[in-house]
Design an enzyme around this catalytic site. Structure first.
Site, PDB file in Angstrom:
ATOM      1  N   ARG B  62     -14.420  48.856  22.838  1.00  0.00           N
ATOM      2  CA  ARG B  62     -14.350  47.399  22.659  1.00  0.00           C
ATOM      3  C   ARG B  62     -15.039  46.644  23.777  1.00  0.00           C
ATOM      4  O   ARG B  62     -15.731  45.665  23.532  1.00  0.00           O
ATOM      5  CB  ARG B  62     -12.922  46.949  22.421  1.00  0.00           C
ATOM      6  N   THR B  63     -14.865  47.094  25.004  1.00  0.00           N
ATOM      7  CA  THR B  63     -15.466  46.340  26.110  1.00  0.00           C
ATOM      8  C   THR B  63     -16.992  46.432  26.056  1.00  0.00           C
ATOM      9  O   THR B  63     -17.697  45.444  26.229  1.00  0.00           O
ATOM     10  CB  THR B  63     -14.936  46.850  27.465  1.00  0.00           C
ATOM     11  N   LYS B  90     -26.015  65.298  34.526  1.00  0.00           N
ATOM     12  CA  LYS B  90     -26.834  66.310  35.210  1.00  0.00           C
ATOM     13  C   LYS B  90     -26.602  66.256  36.710  1.00  0.00           C
ATOM     14  O   LYS B  90     -27.355  66.825  37.487  1.00  0.00           O
ATOM     15  CB  LYS B  90     -28.315  66.078  34.915  1.00  0.00           C
ATOM     16  N   ARG B 112     -18.776  50.195  33.840  1.00  0.00           N
ATOM     17  CA  ARG B 112     -17.442  50.747  33.606  1.00  0.00           C
ATOM     18  C   ARG B 112     -17.451  52.116  34.251  1.00  0.00           C
ATOM     19  O   ARG B 112     -18.372  52.906  34.029  1.00  0.00           O
ATOM     20  CB  ARG B 112     -17.198  50.852  32.100  1.00  0.00           C
ATOM     21  N   HIS B 140     -10.019  44.962  36.039  1.00  0.00           N
ATOM     22  CA  HIS B 140     -10.741  44.764  34.786  1.00  0.00           C
ATOM     23  C   HIS B 140     -10.798  43.248  34.596  1.00  0.00           C
ATOM     24  O   HIS B 140     -10.090  42.679  33.770  1.00  0.00           O
ATOM     25  CB  HIS B 140      -9.983  45.445  33.643  1.00  0.00           C
TER      26      HIS B 140
END
Lengths: 445, 313
Positions: B62-63, B90, B112, B140
């Site tokens: 959603r974010t 990697k 995020r 957040h």
């Protein structure tokens, strides 16, 4: 070997209760005489007027990273950092790769130190094989090879039965167990001190209790076994109280504190700067006050840097992925002069005791004093001249210091190791007769 | 619309760094953007030619979608980099990822990350602005702002309202940002959770703590449920899901004790049947879908305020 005459300095030698303006004559690597107005025609003269002359300082807790992580530090660079910081002896911790849990690793460290070391190196060996906390390392052989203490530093001996046996068995050698006191269950995944700031930053906390329950356990075990306990890098108010109580009860316990735990708090982590990430973690203001109190009332015996070099690429990471540790050899003395002596917590002689004779006594090494006939390990510093900490000028291979840019007082001017001048006018002396600067031929004490 | 005040920083790293005026500026700006999403052509040219990188190194639907829509409705170009298909799998360090983004001349990076403080590290490594879209258990901020927006929209104000935040406070970045946001805006906050799910010294944040949801629910204007991460049970933070649900779950019996107009909020994704029952989640006073809708408007406002360069909408 040549003679050196150190003239006119304030000589502070707590082991002999000396604090006076005196001259020191050094000959054949030993201290010949200490008196007023000494003369020696063929001696090199060091004018020490307005300077402090002390026994060579001892850092009883450093990580030299050799063998295993020579990209972070080596015996050569670590001991260069040591003398630059005024330390003529260091005790190095065994969490190398391979671990210093066999005589051959101890021998290798000592051999390398003789060849490349600028300061004397006294290795601590592992308490348990591989620092795994399960089986005792071969303590007898390790002592024979030259280990001066046992420690599973970085790890903690979680099994109380193993620790009990280590205390009992090591009594044969009368050398201390250096405890890194951390209950690994309580500190699991912890990144910083548990408190207001860990809550604010959303980082998993390491509670004071993780240290204190282990300190309490080890004090009890030292008491019942008669073993010698040295608690490294104490960081909490509760630990200081426990040690104070244990000393009163006559238990054989000593301890040290790091400069960073004395001058920084967990508030410093507000920007997630990993140079402040260290284990034990920086604690609260209240803990700092208790540490300073413990330092001044004698509960805390020694100051040790816990010099822990780390590669830049490992520190320059997300906070919870960066390793714990701060380099300290080159900042300890000015930090303590500025933040502990100038603030009146300790006077100069008591500071020097905690940086020389006290750690020497704990480790059982013949260092840390200016007694006639002893090794001429001598540190001379100007405690008033100003210094701006610059990580780019460090001798250490690693630059993970939170003190970069700090303005402090105290510059090391001269250092003698076994009678030989290794720092002159603040600079490392290039050894003549060897190809590589820093490759000396000194003998260890 | 010409704005007189601006955000002080080129980054939005947390609610901690914002003051009350800045929060109000974001909410007011979002109000004017909300209407755009109701148009047939949901697009304005405000950020035309700007490049926004969505760096999502931890799973998020959603974010990430909300930021992407916000950027696209403002005509910015958006690049998505997610955890599993980026070079980070990697072993590329955040530093090198940052340098790569820098070399591509992005105007803004939205990050995020599972590590608290990763946005702060990124902000030190790049010249462009950084928006925190959730970092570990730290903050957040855009979630808190969209929650404030939703409350203001539904109840007309934030000041002097009483909010109960229920559930796993300790591990929740939403809880941290919302505690900071609600208290900054003058609301009263009561945390309802077992002691094992409360972080230490939380009372210093100016909040009350209760273990009794049945009592607290009678007094509050908003019940804010947090998602319970089910793996917490294995860490001995509560004995069983069943017991946790019994003590702290929001069900019909509990909600009938509340005042009629009490708002029910949840940041999503919900564990229906655990922290909230399905019946409660689907009540008219549950505003989870409004939170999602408002999320786009609030994020449009943030993008505009950070890289809009003062152009009018």
């Amino acid at each position: 070997m040549s003679k050196v005459l150190i003239r006119g300095g304030r000589v502070i030698d707590p082991a002999n209760e000396v604090d006076a303006t005196l001259d020191i004559l050094v000959k054949n690597g030993k201290i010949m005489s200490i008196a007023e107005n000494l003369a020696a025609e063929d001696a090199e003269i060091i004018e020490a007027r307005d300077m402090i002359v002390t026994p060579g300082l001892i850092d009883m807790h450093v990580h030299l990273r050799e063998p295993g992580r020579e990209d972070e530090e080596t015996i050569r660079t670590g001991t260069r950092a040591a003398i630059k910081g005024g330390f003529t002896s260091v005790a190095c911790m065994p969490n190398t790769n391979p671990v210093a849990d066999t005589a051959s690793v101890i021998e290798m460290i000592l051999e390398k130190s003789r060849e490349e070391g600028m300061a004397s190196v006294f290795p601590a060996a592992a308490i348990t094989k591989g620092l795994k906390g399960k089986e005792l390392a071969e303590m007898g052989e390790l002592v024979k090879a030259g280990a001066v203490a046992f420690s599973d530093d970085g790890e903690s001996v979680m099994n109380a039965e193993v620790m009990r046996r280590a205390f009992e068995y090591s009594r044969m050698f009368n050398i201390p167990l250096i405890a890194h006191s951390e209950d690994k269950n309580l500190s699991s995944h912890g990144q910083m001190n548990e408190g207001f700031y860990s809550t604010l930053l959303g980082l998993k906390g390491i509670p004071a209790a993780a240290e204190e329950v282990m300190v309490a356990r080890d004090i009890i075990l030292a008491g019942v076994t008669g073993g010698r306990l040295h608690i490294a890098h104490v960081s909490t108010e509760g630990t200081v109280a426990l040690i104070r109580m244990a000393k009163k009860a006559g238990i054989r316990v000593t301890c040290d504190v790091t400069p960073h735990h004395l001058v920084l708090t967990d508030e410093a982590l507000m920007n997630f700067d990993t140079n402040f990430k260290v284990n034990p973690p920086l604690r609260s203001q209240r803990d700092v006050q208790a540490l300073l109190k413990g330092l001044s009332d004698g509960t805390i015996d020694a100051i040790a840097s816990d010099h822990a070099p780390h590669a830049l690429h490992e520190k320059e990471r997300e906070f919870d992925r960066a390793p714990f540790g701060i380099v300290g050899l080159e900042t300890t003395l000015p930090l303590m002069l500025t933040k502990v002596v100038e603030t009146g917590v300790l006077d100069l002689p008591r500071l020097i005791a905690k940086l020389a004779i006290n750690p020497a006594n704990t480790l059982g090494i013949h260092k840390g004093s200016l007694s006639i006939g002893s090794d001429a390990d001598i540190t001379i510093f100007d405690h008033k001249s100003k210094l701006k900490v610059d990580i780019d000028k460090f001798e250490s291979k690693s630059k993970n210091s939170p003190f970069h840019g700090w303005e402090l007082n105290g510059i090391v001017k001269y250092v003698l190791v076994a009678g030989e001048i290794v720092i002159r006018e603040g600079n490392i002396v290039k050894d003549p007769g060897t190809r590589d600067e820093g490759r000396g031929t000194r003998t260890r004490g | 619309m010409k704005l007189k005040i601006q955000l002080k920083s080129k980054n939005l790293l947390g609610i901690r760094e914002l003051n009350r005026e800045e929060i109000e500026l974001i909410l007011d700006t979002a109000e004017s953007f909300k209407e755009i999403s109701t148009r047939t052509i949901k697009k304005v040219p405000t950020l035309r030619g700007r490049t926004i990188v969505n760096l999502f190194l931890e799973p998020s639907t959603r974010t990430r979608t909300s930021f992407e829509l916000a950027a696209k409705r403002l005509s910015a170009d958006v690049v998505n980099i997610s955890g599993k298909d980026s070079a980070t799998v990697k072993g590329e360090s955040l530093k090198d990822t940052a340098k790569t983004i820098e070399a591509m001349n992005a105007d803004l990076v939205i990050i995020r990350h599972s590590a608290a403080g990763a946005p702060h590290l990124l902000a030190r490594l790049v010249r462009c602005g950084v928006v925190n879209a959730g970092d570990g258990a730290h903050e957040h901020p855009t979630q808190a702002l969209l929650d404030l927006f939703t409350i203001r929209e539904k109840l007309g104000r934030i000041k002097d309202l009483h909010v109960a935040i229920v559930g796993d406070i300790a591990h929740s970045r939403v809880a941290r940002s919302n505690i900071l946001a609600f208290t900054k805006m003058g609301a009263k906050v009561t945390l309802v959770a077992p002691p094992t799910l409360l972080p230490v010294n939380i009372e210093v944040f100016g909040v009350d703590v209760s273990y009794n949801l049945d009592e607290v629910i009678k007094e509050v204007d908003i019940v804010y449920c947090l998602r319970l991460q089910l793996e917490r049970q294995t860490e001995n933070l509560f004995p069983s899901l069943r017991e946790h649900t019994t003590l702290f779950g929001l069900n019909m019996a509990r909600i009938t004790r509340a005042r009629e107009n009490t708002l029910i909020m949840h940041p999503g994704p919900m564990n229906r049947g655990i922290e909230i029952t399905s019946e409660v989640a689907d009540l008219p006073q549950s505003v989870m879908t409004d939170q999602v809708t408002n999320g786009v408007a609030v994020r449009m406002a943030i993008l505009y305020l950070l890289i809009g360069g003062g152009e009018s909408v």
